[in-house]
Enzyme design. Structure first.
Site, PDB file in Angstrom:
ATOM      1  N   HIS A  30       0.809  -1.212   0.000  1.00 41.24           N
ATOM      2  CA  HIS A  30       0.000   0.000   0.000  1.00 41.24           C
ATOM      3  C   HIS A  30       0.842   1.262   0.000  1.00 41.24           C
ATOM      4  O   HIS A  30       0.402   2.309  -0.453  1.00 41.24           O
ATOM      5  CB  HIS A  30      -1.079  -0.073   1.078  1.00 41.24           C
ATOM      6  N   GLU A  76      -9.625 -13.181  -6.240  1.00 36.54           N
ATOM      7  CA  GLU A  76      -8.240 -12.889  -5.856  1.00 36.54           C
ATOM      8  C   GLU A  76      -7.563 -14.046  -5.135  1.00 36.54           C
ATOM      9  O   GLU A  76      -6.503 -13.868  -4.529  1.00 36.54           O
ATOM     10  CB  GLU A  76      -8.160 -11.584  -5.042  1.00 36.54           C
ATOM     11  N   ASP A 119      -3.449  -9.675  -4.971  1.00 37.40           N
ATOM     12  CA  ASP A 119      -3.550 -10.844  -4.095  1.00 37.40           C
ATOM     13  C   ASP A 119      -3.504 -12.142  -4.887  1.00 37.40           C
ATOM     14  O   ASP A 119      -2.908 -13.114  -4.442  1.00 37.40           O
ATOM     15  CB  ASP A 119      -4.852 -10.777  -3.279  1.00 37.40           C
ATOM     16  N   CYS A 159      -8.766  -4.877 -11.194  1.00 41.33           N
ATOM     17  CA  CYS A 159      -8.420  -3.710 -10.391  1.00 41.33           C
ATOM     18  C   CYS A 159      -7.059  -3.855  -9.721  1.00 41.33           C
ATOM     19  O   CYS A 159      -6.619  -2.970  -9.002  1.00 41.33           O
ATOM     20  CB  CYS A 159      -9.512  -3.404  -9.374  1.00 41.33           C
TER      21      CYS A 159
HETATM   22  C1  PEP Z   1      -5.878  -6.807  -5.297  1.00 39.99           C
HETATM   23  O1  PEP Z   1      -5.678  -7.668  -4.427  1.00 39.99           O
HETATM   24  O2  PEP Z   1      -5.476  -6.920  -6.469  1.00 39.99           O
HETATM   25  C2  PEP Z   1      -6.593  -5.555  -4.982  1.00 39.99           C
HETATM   26  C3  PEP Z   1      -6.933  -4.714  -5.925  1.00 39.99           C
HETATM   27  O3  PEP Z   1      -6.860  -5.263  -3.688  1.00 39.99           O
HETATM   28  P1  PEP Z   1      -5.787  -4.776  -2.605  1.00 39.99           P
HETATM   29  O4  PEP Z   1      -4.548  -4.331  -3.331  1.00 39.99           O
HETATM   30  O5  PEP Z   1      -6.424  -3.691  -1.833  1.00 39.99           O
HETATM   31  O6  PEP Z   1      -5.557  -6.032  -1.808  1.00 39.99           O
HETATM   32 MG    MG Z   2      -6.777  -7.710  -2.582  1.00 37.98          MG
END
Ligand code: PEP
Ligand code: MG
Length: 568
Positions: free
Chosen positions: A189, A431, A455, A502
C-alpha cells in the site's frame, strides 16, 4: 563517493534532490531536578501554547486536504493538553521537584495505566491520543525539531523505513520529488500511495537508513528502481536528460485526454480508477478516469482512532458518487487484515495475517460493522451509479451469506422508506486460487467480477506480496497467473457478466495486449496511469493481441514470457 543501490521501482519518474530522513528519535527524558518550580512551570506553559498553535495549523491543512473528520482528531489533541487534570497534575509534579519532561511523562503514564485497566475498547482508544500528545510535547520541550511535511525545502527526497498513509498529510509534489524506503513492494500500500501522489518512488532498498545522510544528494529512477547516492556530474547530467524525456512523454500523453478508450480496431473498453479517498476521486476525474473500478473503503477506517459512523461513511460515498454523476462507482466493502491494520479494532496478532481473519471473514463475523457499512453504501446509492464489490471471497457460502445480509439491509431501509438503488449490482473480487477455480459458479450468482491480481499473484505463487526477500518471485508473468486470469475472464463471459481488473497488473503495458485478447472489459488503474493505459490500449488490435496471446500460451516459463512481452 558515488554509490548505487537497487530497489523496487514503485512509482515512475526521475527524482534528483537531497535526502531527508524520517526517523523517530529516541527520547532520552532528562531527570535533572528543578531549582525554580515557578520558572519550570512557565516554560511548560509556553511549550503548551506552541503545541496548540502547531496542532491547530496541522488540523487546518488536514481539513483542506482530506476533510473535517480527520482534523477533529488533532483538535482533540488540543483538548487533551488543555485538560485541567493534565495541567494541574504536571504543576503538582514540578512543585515536587521534577522537570517538565518528567512531570508530563509521569502524568500521561498515570492516565494510560488507568485507561488500559478499564479494558473498555472506547476508553482504550484514547491511549493512542495521549501517547501522541506526550511524544510531540516531549519533542518540543526537549527542542527536538519535528519535521513538517507541509513545509519542506524544494527537491526533497524522503527516506524512511516505510511510507504510511499518515505521512501523506500535507505532503506536496512541489517539494517532495522522491520517496525511498527500506520496506514495501510494487503492490504494497505504500507503493499505491506513492503512485497516487505522482511522486517517483523506489522501495525495498536494503540498509537504506544506515547508508544515507540528511542533506546527501541522490537520484532515483522510479521505474528501474535504481538509486544513486552522491552522484557524480556525469551521472547527474545523464539523469537530468532522462528526466526531461520522461516529462516530455508525460506531457504528450495529454493528447489522450477526453478521448474514448478503444483499441486500434475500435473495440471500446472501460478505463476506471482505483481510489482510497475523496481526494483520490477528484484526482481520478482530473486524470480522465471514466468512473471508479475500486474504492478501497478501508482507507476511511485507517489513520483514526475509532470506527467511522454510518453518517461519516454515507457522506464519503455520496460525495464520490456525486463527483462522478452517472459513471460507475464500485465500492468495495471493508478489506482489512493482511498489510492493512486498524489498531482500534484490537484484532489479535496472527502468525499468517494474509491467510487469516481478514476482509469478508471479519465482516461476516462482526456483522454490526458490515451492516453499518452496507447501510451507508446503500443510502449513497440513491445519489449515483454505485455497485458493491465483496473482497476476498473464497466460497459460495461466503457470497450467499454476504448477499443475504445485503438483502436484509435493503429490507430494513425499505421499511423506513429510505431511498436506495433497488437493483444495486453485487460483484465478487476474484483474488484467490479457490475463487479462480470456481469462478464458473461465482459467475452464476454475481453481477460482475473484479480480478484482484495483487492478491491473486501472491496466493497463486505462494509469495507474500510485501516480503522483500522473495520479491523477485512475485510476478504477473508466471504462466499459472496468466492461465488463472484467462480462465476467470472466460467464465465471466460464459455467463455474460462484465469483468474488470483492479489489481496493479491492469496498468502494466506489457500485459495489456494479453488482457485485451482474453476479453477483459474494464481496466481499473491508479489515476496517474489512466492516460498511459489508454495510449497502450489504442496501440493494439484484436489480430495482433490474439497472436501475441497465442505465442505466450505456448511458453512454459516466466522468463520466456517476460522476454517475449518485452519485445512489444
Ligand atoms: C488486489 O488484491 O489486487 C486488490 C486490488 O486489492 P488490494 O490491493 O487492496 O488487496
Ligand atoms: Mg486484494
Amino acid at each position: 563517493m558515488i554509490s548505487m543501490k537497487k530497489g523496487i521501482g514503485a512509482s515512475e519518474g526521475i527524482g534528483i534532490g537531497y535526502i531527508l530522513k524520517l526517523e523517530e528519535p529516541i527520547l532520552n527524558i532528562p531527570n535533572s531536578p528543578v531549582e525554580n518550580a515557578h520558572d519550570e512551570f512557565i516554560r511548560f506553559q509556553n511549550i503548551v501554547n506552541i503545541f496548540i498553535e502547531k496542532t491547530l495549523a496541522m488540523a487546518n491543512i488536514l481539513k483542506m486536504q482530506t476533510g473535517e473528520k480527520e482534523a477533529e482528531i488533532l483538535e482533540g489533541h488540543v483538548a487533551i493538553i488543555q485538560d485541567p487534570s493534565i495541567i494541574d497534575g504536571v504543576k503538582e509534579k514540578i512543585e515536587e521537584g521534577l522537570c517538565a519532561e518528567q512531570a508530563l511523562s509521569n502524568v500521561c503514564q498515570t492516565f494510560i495505566d488507568i485507561f488500559s485497566a478499564t479494558k473498555d475498547p472506547l476508553t482504550m482508544e484514547r491511549i493512542t491520543d495521549i501517547e501522541d500528545v506526550k511524544t510531540r510535547m516531549l519533542k518540543l520541550l526537549m527542542g527536538i525539531e519535528e519535521v513538517s511535511l507541509a513545509a519542506l525545502p524544494q527537491n526533497t527526497i524522503l527516506v524512511a523505513k516505510d511510507f504510511t498513509p499518515s505521512m501523506t498529510v500535507g505532503l506536496s509534489k512541489k517539494h517532495v520529488i522522491g520517496i525511498l524506503t527500506e520496506l514495501g513492494g510494487y503492490t504494497s500500500h505504500s507503493a499505491i500511495l506513492a503512485r497516487s501522489l505522482g511522486i517517483p518512488a523506489v522501495l525495498n532498498i536494503k540498509d537504506l537508513l544506515q547508508e544515507t545522510k540528511n542533506g546527501q544528494e541522490a537520484i532515483l529512477d522510479g521505474e528501474s528502481g535504481i538509486v544513486f547516492l552522491s552522484p557524480d556530474a556525469a551521472t547527474k547530467a545523464q539523469y537530468q536528460q532522462e528526466q526531461q524525456t520522461f516529462l516530455e512523454n508525460k506531457k504528450s500523453l495529454q493528447t489522450y485526454k477526453g478521448k474514448p478508450t478503444c483499441t486500434k480496431d475500435g473495440v471500446t473498453v472501460d478505463l476506471l480508477c482505483n481510489i482510497g479517498s475523496l481526494k483520490d476521486a477528484k484526482d481520478a476525474l482530473d486524470c480522465d478516469g471514466e468512473g471508479i473500478g475500486l474504492f478501497r473503503t478501508e482507507f476511511l477506517f485507517m489513520e483514526r482512532n475509532s470506527l467511522p459512523t454510518e453518517e461519516e461513511q454515507f457522506e464519503a460515498y455520496k460525495e464520490v458518487a456525486k463527483i462522478f454523476g452517472n459513471k460507475p462507482i464500485t465500492i468495495r466493502t471493508l478489506d482489512i487484515g493482511g498489510d492493512k491494520e486498524i489498531p482500534y479494532l484490537n484484532l489479535e496478532k496472527e502468525e499468517n495475517p494474509f491467510l487469516g481473519y481478514r476482509a469478508i471473514r471479519i465482516c461476516l463475523s462482526q456483522t454490526d460493522l458490515f451492516r453499518t457499512q452496507l447501510r451507508s453504501i446503500l443510502r449513497a446509492s440513491a445519489y449515483g451509479n454505485i455497485q458493491i464489490l465483496l473482497p476476498f471471497i473464497t466460497s459460495l457460502e461466503e457470497l450467499r451469506a454476504a448477499k443475504e445480509i445485503i438483502e436484509e439491509t435493503k429490507r430494513e431501509l425499505s421499511e423506513k422508506n429510505i431511498p436506495f438503488k433497488k437493483d444495486i449490482p453485487i460483484g465478487v473480487m476474484i483474488e484467490t486460487p479457490a475463487a479462480t477455480l470456481i469462478s464458473h459458479l461465482f459467475a452464476k450468482e454475481s453481477d460482475f467480477f473484479s480480478i484482484g491480481t495483487n492478491d491473486l499473484i501472491q496466493y497463486t505463487i505462494a509469495v507474500d506480496r510485501g516480503n522483500t526477500q522473495i520479491s523477485n518471485l512475485y510476478t504477473p508473468y508466471h504462466p499459472a497467473v496468466l492461465r488463472a486470469i484467462s480462465h476467470i475472464i472466460t467464465c465471466a463471459k460464459k455467463e455474460g457478466i462484465p469483468v474488470c481488473m483492479c489489481g496493479e497488473a491492469a496498468a502494466d503495458p506489457q500485459l495489456i495486449p494479453l488482457l485485451l485478447s482474453y476479453g477483459l472489459d474494464k481496466f481499473s488503474v491508479g489515476p496517474n496511469s489512466v492516460l498511459n493505459t489508454r495510449k497502450i490500449i489504442a496501440k493494439w488490435d484484436k489480430k495482433n493481441a490474439d497472436s501475441l496471446a497465442t505465442q505466450v500460451s505456448a511458453l512454459t516459463t516466466t522468463d520466456e514470457i517476460k522476454k517475449l512481452l518485452t519485445l512489444h
